[in-house]
Design an enzyme around this catalytic site. Sequence first.
Site, mmCIF file in Angstrom:
data_model
loop_
_atom_site.group_PDB
_atom_site.id
_atom_site.type_symbol
_atom_site.label_atom_id
_atom_site.label_comp_id
_atom_site.label_asym_id
_atom_site.label_seq_id
_atom_site.Cartn_x
_atom_site.Cartn_y
_atom_site.Cartn_z
ATOM 1 N N GLU A 50 -6.397 34.204 13.935
ATOM 2 C CA GLU A 50 -6.157 33.879 12.535
ATOM 3 C C GLU A 50 -7.466 33.431 11.884
ATOM 4 O O GLU A 50 -7.972 32.353 12.161
ATOM 5 C CB GLU A 50 -5.116 32.756 12.415
ATOM 6 C CG GLU A 50 -4.836 32.368 10.966
ATOM 7 C CD GLU A 50 -4.122 31.034 10.831
ATOM 8 O OE1 GLU A 50 -3.426 30.850 9.822
ATOM 9 O OE2 GLU A 50 -4.278 30.171 11.722
ATOM 10 N N ASP B 136 -3.911 30.791 16.923
ATOM 11 C CA ASP B 136 -3.862 30.032 15.681
ATOM 12 C C ASP B 136 -5.237 29.451 15.341
ATOM 13 O O ASP B 136 -6.041 29.166 16.230
ATOM 14 C CB ASP B 136 -2.832 28.905 15.854
ATOM 15 C CG ASP B 136 -2.594 28.114 14.594
ATOM 16 O OD1 ASP B 136 -2.178 28.723 13.596
ATOM 17 O OD2 ASP B 136 -2.819 26.892 14.612
#
Length: 640
Positions: free
Chosen positions: A382, A353
Amino acid sequence: MNPLKHIIIVFLIFNVMCHTVISQETIAETKNDIQRIEPPNWWAGFKNQKLQVLVKHPNIGTAKPNINYSGVSVEEFHKADSPNYLFLDLEISETAKAGRFNIRFQLEDGSELFQTYELKSREKPAKDYVGFDSSDAIYLITPDRFANANPKNDEVDGLLQQGIDRTDGYARHGGDIEGITEHLDYITDLGFTAVWPCPVLINDMPSGSYHGYAMTDFYKVDPRFGTLNEYRKLADELRVRDMKLIMDQVANHCGLEHWWMKDLPFKDWVNYQDHYLKNIDNWNRETTKMSNHRRTTNQDPYASNKDYQEMADGWFVPGMPDLNQRNPFMANYIIQNSIWWIETLGLGGIRQDTYPYPDKEFMSNWGGAIMTEYPNFSIVGEEWSYNPLLIGYWQEGHENKDGYDSNLKSSMDFAMQKNIIDALNEDESWDKGLVKMYEGLANDFAYTSPKDILAFLDNHDKSRVYTELKGDIVNTKMALGYLLMMPRIPQIYYGTEILMDDFENPGDHGLIRTDFPGGWQGDAVNAFTGKGLSDDQKAMQTYLRKVLNYRKASDAIQNGKTIHFAPQNGIYMLARITDNETVVNIINKNDNPQELDLSRFEELGLNGKTLKNIISEEDVIWNKSLKLDTKGSVILTTKF
């Protein structure tokens, strides 16, 4: 002395000594004097023979640790700023065997504490941890919103957020790990080969705990999602189906209620720590030192140090403390935690993330440490950017001017997601419409390995693709067909197959993460069985099932050469080619029937060949022209 007696005595002494060694090394009495020790266990046989153990216990900082176990030694130990921590540097040699042993802590007052620690055998060799790649199709799930198999774990005493409320998009709804496991046959039947659940580690936060991205213990499954054994069962059941489990991890931040926030080990454990402690009683968005979110400072040759610091050190939101990976103990903690989960679950990949937000040198070390131990593994980061240059910067092997190599196999293709949506929403012109797809894919020169980039149309943070395409089912099918044909690793969000939407309030996270119908007992509609679905929803399920399952067996789509032809008259063609197969995707935005002149595509070598439509299964002869009766996507293959 009688020689026989002498032999007997020597034998008895030797036997006692052997028994003592066995007692110390393999059947040590279990002791649990220590409040917390992390990692909670480790394994023999890693390339990196060093392990740093975090010990948390009142005034443990004054203790001297000792281990009496063959192949394991305490090389050094470190006090923290808080007296309640001790960090042990262990050396685990090649000769170390699996077993349990006690760590002895001798305190200043002469008393002793003992903690049993386990060194396990690795269940499979490192080379067998094979990550996801372009042969896979990933099903992304928000666990709280997918299926509730065990209502008994909906509420857990002692946690800050209680109750479930399915009418509130930001409350917990009760979905759990077991709910995913129970419906793996549905996911497999659709044609997916990997499952990526959003985080299931505990988020003991007073609100918003359902989404999983504010961990309050990096080694504990949230009991409202289930148990560690149920998490392992999910991984095992996926492996039985030759599928992979991808774990969503967070190196950038934790939840404000993380246990260490009550007693921070070092003065620099989290970023802006002094500021936080001074404002702890009035902590909100106004008092938080927030990230400026200027992620380009990672690559910008002109970026000021101030801008980079504010981006990397600033907190993502007030409820998520920003971890300081420049602290070497924090750095070791995060790396070891990732490896612990890979080994514990037998993972088939990690999705990291907010990848550009942590210290980027640490992220390179983190990725390198994992890939050193698991050379066939996969990590996707990400990078929420619509600029391919920024996306490409993070892929391993990219020739960056600053010499940076992330050791990251894949990053997320937000740029192509926007191009596909724009291409299908816009009216056709020289610089609008399908040319956005065409020129977007042309940017693949920016990527070291385009087929290892992860592409998607929507996810848990973005509006549903059906909503972004204004409820146009044909356009949604064209988008999905293109996604699954590109040289990429495709990811599809749960519910896309039944046209789930967020029309009521586009972009609202609660609506984006709507409950999957049929996941709760008593649901009037059941998408798992088809009960109550509309004809359009069933048709979309069928469409995706056919394309995904065909893709699963097509080396041309997975690894073939890519050729595409610039859009003309509202028609765009993409081809994937191997020696044994050619697959052609024709995207037609015209409402009226079209006669497509095939002479332009002569280099594909299809003249006179019979191809099959993978959706209708009709035969098509590739001759002078091809009639396109309706708007939509036509996918043809030379392989029968």
